[in-house]
Scaffold this active site. Structure first.
Site, PDB file in Angstrom:
ATOM      1  N   SER A   8       0.843  -1.199   0.000  1.00  0.00           N
ATOM      2  CA  SER A   8       0.000   0.000   0.000  1.00  0.00           C
ATOM      3  C   SER A   8       0.877   1.247   0.000  1.00  0.00           C
ATOM      4  O   SER A   8       1.685   1.451   0.925  1.00  0.00           O
ATOM      5  CB  SER A   8      -0.876   0.017   1.245  1.00  0.00           C
ATOM      6  OG  SER A   8      -1.325   1.343   1.472  1.00  0.00           O
ATOM      7  N   HIS A  33      -1.189  -1.220  -4.290  1.00  0.00           N
ATOM      8  CA  HIS A  33      -2.462  -0.965  -3.588  1.00  0.00           C
ATOM      9  C   HIS A  33      -2.578   0.530  -3.350  1.00  0.00           C
ATOM     10  O   HIS A  33      -1.750   1.136  -2.637  1.00  0.00           O
ATOM     11  CB  HIS A  33      -2.475  -1.735  -2.256  1.00  0.00           C
ATOM     12  CG  HIS A  33      -3.783  -1.661  -1.524  1.00  0.00           C
ATOM     13  ND1 HIS A  33      -4.871  -2.413  -1.889  1.00  0.00           N
ATOM     14  CD2 HIS A  33      -4.162  -0.912  -0.460  1.00  0.00           C
ATOM     15  CE1 HIS A  33      -5.885  -2.129  -1.049  1.00  0.00           C
ATOM     16  NE2 HIS A  33      -5.473  -1.232  -0.179  1.00  0.00           N
ATOM     17  N   ASP A  35      -4.664   3.512  -1.858  1.00  0.00           N
ATOM     18  CA  ASP A  35      -5.709   3.805  -0.861  1.00  0.00           C
ATOM     19  C   ASP A  35      -6.313   5.183  -1.100  1.00  0.00           C
ATOM     20  O   ASP A  35      -5.763   6.196  -0.687  1.00  0.00           O
ATOM     21  CB  ASP A  35      -5.120   3.724   0.563  1.00  0.00           C
ATOM     22  CG  ASP A  35      -4.953   2.287   1.002  1.00  0.00           C
ATOM     23  OD1 ASP A  35      -3.880   1.936   1.517  1.00  0.00           O
ATOM     24  OD2 ASP A  35      -5.912   1.504   0.816  1.00  0.00           O
TER      25      ASP A  35
HETATM   26  C1  DX5 Z   1      -6.246   1.572   5.540  1.00  0.00           C
HETATM   27  C2  DX5 Z   1      -5.800   1.081   4.167  1.00  0.00           C
HETATM   28  C3  DX5 Z   1      -4.747   0.025   4.226  1.00  0.00           C
HETATM   29  C4  DX5 Z   1      -3.461   0.473   4.948  1.00  0.00           C
HETATM   30  C5  DX5 Z   1      -2.537  -0.701   5.132  1.00  0.00           C
HETATM   31  O1  DX5 Z   1      -7.422   2.321   5.407  1.00  0.00           O
HETATM   32  O2  DX5 Z   1      -6.896   0.562   3.448  1.00  0.00           O
HETATM   33  O3  DX5 Z   1      -4.432  -0.390   2.893  1.00  0.00           O
HETATM   34  O4  DX5 Z   1      -2.830   1.448   4.164  1.00  0.00           O
HETATM   35  O5  DX5 Z   1      -1.381  -0.222   5.761  1.00  0.00           O
HETATM   36  P1  DX5 Z   1      -0.625  -1.123   6.876  1.00  0.00           P
HETATM   37  O6  DX5 Z   1      -0.160  -2.350   6.139  1.00  0.00           O
HETATM   38  O7  DX5 Z   1       0.506  -0.230   7.325  1.00  0.00           O
HETATM   39  O8  DX5 Z   1      -1.616  -1.430   7.924  1.00  0.00           O
HETATM   40 ZN    ZN Z   2      -6.384  -0.395   1.542  1.00  0.00          ZN
END
Ligand code: DX5
Ligand code: ZN
Length: 216
Positions: A8, A33, A35
């Site tokens: 992400s 990914h 966000d």
């Molecule tokens: C949260 C996002 C996730 C997040 C994951 O709202 O949808 O994709 O960025 O990040 P980590 O892996 O650091 O929890």
């Molecule tokens: Zn996400």
């Protein structure tokens, strides 16, 4: 099933998005990914289709767009135009998730549905019939770097069982939030095969090694 790693970029330096997606490709990631947050469905605002469009020419990796937005259906066209390969809509944000999924697919883009930690996984069951992927949030959406919610494992198991039961045992199940090298084995054992990891990847001193080890 093939385990796919979807770092992400929320955890990355936003001033370097082009360089970041090139780096992810060089270091063996399967997806990027993205966000997308609108400041309404979730409090933060991150970026929109313009940023996805800017990243597009810098990588051949599929852009996996997680829309944390109030009306995902109204955003589909702009993300398809920006080059999204997968568009994920929240069941909580879309009364008619099945028609949104069908619309995304009708435009030649992969369609995915997601549930928040507080939402029963059964809410995803109808989407399992037609989606290209389903996503289970393992943190409350809006921020990276949170702790994995262990109750998610049961939801993943139920979801994989459901997919097998309806003859879609190979459907991609993505898990998103708080996944690290310490818990990824449990997440995969529960039935997930697409792993989102933000902090685990971008805080790592060796991105390629971390992606390899998350994949197992
Ligand atoms: C949260 C996002 C996730 C997040 C994951 O709202 O949808 O994709 O960025 O990040 P980590 O892996 O650091 O929890
Ligand atoms: Zn996400």
């Amino acid at each position: 099933m093939k385990i796919k790693i979807a770092p992400s970029i929320l955890a990355s330096d936003f001033s370097k998005l082009g360089e970041t997606v090139r780096l992810l490709e060089q270091n063996g990631a399967d997806y990027v990914h993205c966000d997308v947050m609108d400041g309404n469905f979730v409090p933060p605002i991150t970026f929109g289709a313009q940023a996805v469009k800017a990243m597009r020419p810098h990588t051949r990796l599929p852009l996996d767009c997680h829309l944390m937005v109030t009306s995902p259906r109204s955003r589909v066209e702009e993300f398809i135009g920006a080059g999204a390969d997968i568009i994920t809509a929240h069941v909580e944000a879309d009364a008619d998730i099945l028609s949104t999924l069908a619309y995304i697919r009708s435009r030649g883009c992969k369609a995915s549905a997601v549930v928040n930690p507080a939402t029963a996984v059964e809410e995803l069951f109808p989407a399992c019939e037609i989606a290209d992927m389903v996503l289970v949030m393992s943190v409350v959406p809006g921020w990276g770097g949170q702790k994995f919610i262990p109750e998610t494992l049961k939801k993943i198991e139920k979801l994989r069982d459901r997919c097998v039961k309806i003859g879609r045992g190979e459907l991609d199940i993505e898990v998103d939030g708080g996944v690290t090298e310490a818990n990824v084995r449990d997440v995969i054992a529960a039935g997930a095969n697409v792993i989102v990891a933000g902090s685990a990847v971008f805080r790592s001193p060796d991105m390629a090694e971390t992606i390899r080890s998350l994949r197992g």
